[in-house]
Scaffold this motif. Sequence first.
Motif, short mmCIF file in Angstrom:
data_model
loop_
_atom_site.label_atom_id
_atom_site.label_comp_id
_atom_site.label_asym_id
_atom_site.label_seq_id
_atom_site.Cartn_x
_atom_site.Cartn_y
_atom_site.Cartn_z
N LEU A 1 -5.94 6.85 5.20
CA LEU A 1 -4.51 7.30 4.56
C LEU A 1 -3.53 7.52 5.70
CD1 LEU A 1 -5.64 9.38 1.57
CD2 LEU A 1 -4.60 7.19 1.49
N LYS B 1 0.75 -1.13 0.13
CA LYS B 1 0.04 0.06 0.03
C LYS B 1 0.88 1.34 0.14
CE LYS B 1 -3.80 -2.44 2.13
NZ LYS B 1 -4.92 -2.40 2.97
N ALA C 1 -1.84 9.04 -3.34
CA ALA C 1 -2.84 9.19 -2.18
C ALA C 1 -3.83 10.21 -2.45
CB ALA C 1 -2.10 9.34 -1.12
N GLY D 1 -4.10 3.65 1.68
CA GLY D 1 -2.47 4.10 1.33
C GLY D 1 -1.75 4.45 2.17
N ILE D 2 -0.30 4.39 2.04
CA ILE D 2 0.60 4.65 2.97
C ILE D 2 1.77 5.61 2.18
CG2 ILE D 2 2.37 3.95 4.52
CD1 ILE D 2 0.94 1.39 4.95
N VAL D 3 1.92 6.80 2.75
CA VAL D 3 3.00 7.67 2.14
C VAL D 3 4.09 8.12 3.21
CG1 VAL D 3 3.81 9.93 1.54
CG2 VAL D 3 1.39 8.80 1.00
N VAL E 1 -6.74 11.07 7.50
CA VAL E 1 -5.30 11.14 6.95
C VAL E 1 -4.40 11.25 8.38
CG1 VAL E 1 -3.82 12.15 5.39
CG2 VAL E 1 -6.21 12.09 4.74
N GLU F 1 0.27 8.58 6.81
CA GLU F 1 1.91 9.03 6.55
C GLU F 1 2.74 8.83 7.75
OE1 GLU F 1 2.41 13.17 5.69
OE2 GLU F 1 1.03 13.18 4.10
N MET G 1 2.75 4.38 -1.75
CA MET G 1 2.35 5.03 -2.78
C MET G 1 3.11 6.69 -2.51
SD MET G 1 -1.76 5.65 -2.36
CE MET G 1 -2.08 3.85 -2.55
N LEU H 1 -7.02 9.48 -4.43
CA LEU H 1 -8.01 8.56 -3.83
C LEU H 1 -9.23 9.44 -2.82
CD1 LEU H 1 -5.67 5.85 -2.37
CD2 LEU H 1 -7.25 5.79 -4.46
N PRO I 1 2.69 10.60 -2.55
CA PRO I 1 1.55 11.73 -2.09
C PRO I 1 0.36 11.86 -3.29
CG PRO I 1 3.80 12.41 -1.56
CD PRO I 1 3.83 11.38 -2.36
N ILE J 1 0.53 14.78 1.86
CA ILE J 1 -0.72 14.47 1.26
C ILE J 1 -1.94 15.84 0.87
CG2 ILE J 1 -3.10 13.36 1.17
CD1 ILE J 1 -1.71 10.74 2.54
#
Length: 506
Positions: A171, A19, A26, A223-225, A139, A173, A21, A29, A23, A50
Amino acid sequence: MADNFQSLSRIKCKELHSKLMTPEAAAALIPPGATLGMSGFTGSGYPKRIPGALAERIRAAHAKGEAFKIKLLTGASTAPELDGVLAEVDGIELRMPFQGDPVCRKKINAGDINYIDIHLSHVTQQVQAGYYGKLDIAVIEVVGIREDGSLIPSASVGNNKTWIEQADKVLIEVNYALSEKLEGMHDIAGTPLPPHREPILIHKTDDRIGDPYYHCPADKIIGIVETNDRDRVNSFSEPDEVAKKIASHILNFLKKEVEKGILPPNLLPLQSGVGDVSNAVISGLEHGEFENLTAYTEVIQDGMLGLIKSGKLTKVSATALSLSPEAVDDLNENIDFYRERIILRPQEISNHPEVIRRLGTIAINGMLEADIYGNVNSTHVMGSSMMNGIGGSGDFARNSFLSFFVRPSVAKDGDISGIVPMVSHVDQTEHDVQIIVTEQGLADLRGLAPRQRAKAIIENCAHPDYKEKLWDYFNRAQESGAQHTPHILSEALSWHDKYLKTGSMK
């Protein structure tokens, strides 16, 4: 800032590796019209990448003539990388519960953003009850993800537990700029909606009632940033002479309360808002006579780290660290020492009336203005323009053992008086305000009726340029009409009206 972390080194749950990805991916999405719960409290622990990518997406949509705004919920204020960039591109439809960004403020006061200013302790239950509709996406910034998928909180907690639980999708970070050794500093607990509530079993500042981690089902994380960006908190300057005088009045008052036996020798748990006066009070405590102090507050600033290091402050409970770059370095270098003395909790717990009342905190908060009867305006300039918000001051003012409100006696080079006949907006009523302090002096309002309060405030807190005018207003108000809280309604807001017309209350 260049990314100098090793990819995935803090994402130890292998199930989540897929997951990771950018920013931009993300942000893609997040649909138009979404309600977002983002981390962040007083410029600390907010997502760094993000929001910026989302702002660029919104800018591009607007350039094509497409509508794109989101509803933004946080813990408290964030930073230019979140509030600022989204406000700049007209991407925010609704903002709550607190903000401090100049661009966001300008848009609010222009009527371009609907802003809901509420007590910070109320946010969780209002979101749980659906006051703001469905929460689409959370987020959240963390410092790492453990093997079992649990999330290690970052430098602030705020409403993150609520956002994770209430949002349909999440999401993440993962920020490498803070030490992983923050792990263990947090105490994550919450309260359900009534009638399912039980007592919050915090009897001392350092009692723990929860878990050190956030928990989120893996299938909810979309998602993970990875980031390596510090919080945008400026270095704190030394308090000026006005702030030092206000702090001196407070510290002398507390000393006398100890001598009277009203307060114990180590005082009661301290709560202090953000700003120069707070730092001046903390500095005074560091070099003063009080020992074995504790704090049950919202935000830990640089001064509190110094107070902890000195040994004067033994335990601190808060919801956020709001530290300068220099203090972040100190925290990271001495994290094992600080982790034993600091607990970070969700704001529904750090600001909970039940706990504040039980512990008997000493609350010190700022204000924009106070009137002669002790009503306080914390939020609105000249009655209509929002400054930042009420934040947690109301949570503490109503429920603390002692409640101070502080500010300089004048502003704008003396053209605005901090003490007025009637405040132009009421946030804290006279029933919640016990002590008012300016550099001129301190007015202890406890046990005083309205006319007695007026005399104490005018005599002790008003600037000499305005004192005679306040006495004139009060004395004439006593010559006619009801005498419980004497006012001349045709003149009560005339000082504000005069400022708006002439640029001065003089």
